[in-house]
Design a protein around this motif. Structure first.
Motif, short mmCIF file in Angstrom:
data_model
loop_
_atom_site.label_atom_id
_atom_site.label_comp_id
_atom_site.label_asym_id
_atom_site.label_seq_id
_atom_site.Cartn_x
_atom_site.Cartn_y
_atom_site.Cartn_z
N GLU A 58 0.67 -1.34 -0.03
CA GLU A 58 0.14 0.05 0.28
C GLU A 58 0.67 1.24 -0.08
O GLU A 58 0.76 2.34 -0.91
CB GLU A 58 -1.16 0.18 1.01
CG GLU A 58 -1.71 1.26 1.33
CD GLU A 58 -2.51 1.31 2.50
OE1 GLU A 58 -2.36 2.31 3.13
OE2 GLU A 58 -2.38 0.24 3.61
N LYS A 59 1.47 1.23 1.30
CA LYS A 59 2.82 2.28 0.81
C LYS A 59 3.82 2.60 -0.44
O LYS A 59 3.63 3.62 -0.86
CB LYS A 59 3.34 2.46 2.18
CG LYS A 59 2.70 2.34 2.77
CD LYS A 59 3.51 2.47 4.26
CE LYS A 59 3.23 2.11 6.20
NZ LYS A 59 4.18 1.32 7.15
N LEU A 60 3.87 1.70 -0.80
CA LEU A 60 4.74 1.58 -2.41
C LEU A 60 4.00 1.75 -3.06
O LEU A 60 4.50 2.94 -3.73
CB LEU A 60 5.60 0.60 -2.57
CG LEU A 60 6.49 0.26 -3.42
CD1 LEU A 60 7.38 0.91 -3.16
CD2 LEU A 60 7.40 -1.23 -3.92
N TRP A 61 2.87 1.29 -3.64
CA TRP A 61 2.41 2.07 -4.68
C TRP A 61 1.93 3.30 -4.67
O TRP A 61 1.49 3.75 -5.91
CB TRP A 61 0.88 0.66 -5.21
CG TRP A 61 1.48 -0.07 -5.75
CD1 TRP A 61 1.66 -1.30 -5.35
CD2 TRP A 61 1.68 -0.53 -7.11
NE1 TRP A 61 2.22 -2.61 -5.65
CE2 TRP A 61 1.98 -1.88 -7.40
CE3 TRP A 61 1.24 0.04 -8.19
CZ2 TRP A 61 2.42 -3.12 -8.56
CZ3 TRP A 61 1.54 -0.56 -9.68
CH2 TRP A 61 1.24 -1.68 -9.59
N SER A 62 1.13 3.14 -3.52
CA SER A 62 1.10 4.98 -3.40
C SER A 62 2.13 6.48 -3.57
O SER A 62 1.46 7.45 -4.45
CB SER A 62 0.22 5.79 -1.46
OG SER A 62 0.95 5.02 -1.41
#
Length: 157
Positions: free
Chosen positions: A126-130
């Motif tokens: 979630e953190k990376l894709w955002s």
């Protein structure tokens, strides 16, 4: 600009948040897949993460997908919704810091919200894709597709 590919590969060195890519495929091919690779800034330098779609059943127009690092990275588990059965498919893929959206022939078939839809065990995804994508490329994998069956356009929303 329209770009047709000879090898099934296409890429961009710079990519704007919210910029869309349009693909037009001319056939429903069983187990033919399209893999989208986004280069994202990671904690240890940039990381390339994949989003993929694959035709599982031509007659039912059933397509599976996965988003690496956000859900199980395997085919035939998560499915796109209401993919039109038309032979010619106009795909528009848009990645923002909030979601990954896929539209096929004017029907939204996926609106994946990174904060809500990532598996609970995959919060790093979630953190990376955002994060804003640094670059983008994709690969068409099918022994049936030819370069004449694929047209690519860049669209900025």
């Amino acid at each position: 600009a329209v770009v047709s590919t000879q090898s099934g590969h296409y890429g961009r060195d710079s990519f704007l948040d919210g910029e869309s890519v349009q693909l037009i495929t001319a056939d429903n091919v069983p187990e033919g897949n399209i893999r989208f690779f986004y280069t994202l800034p990671g904690q240890r330098g940039s990381e390339q993460k994949m989003f993929g779609v694959r035709c599982e059943n031509v007659e039912l127009s059933r397509w599976s997908y996965f988003i690496e690092g956000c859900n199980e990275s395997n085919w035939n588990i998560q499915f796109l919704n209401n993919v039109p059965p038309d032979k010619v498919k106009n795909w528009i893929i848009t990645k923002t810091s909030i979601h990954l959206k896929v539209v096929c022939n004017r029907v939204t078939v996926l609106n994946f919200n990174f904060a809500v839809d990532c598996d609970s065990a995959k919060r790093d995804g979630e953190k990376l894709w955002s994060l804003k994508a640094m670059s983008f490329n994709f690969f068409i994998h099918s022994k049936y597709l030819t370069s004449k069956q694929l047209i690519v356009r860049n669209i900025t929303c």
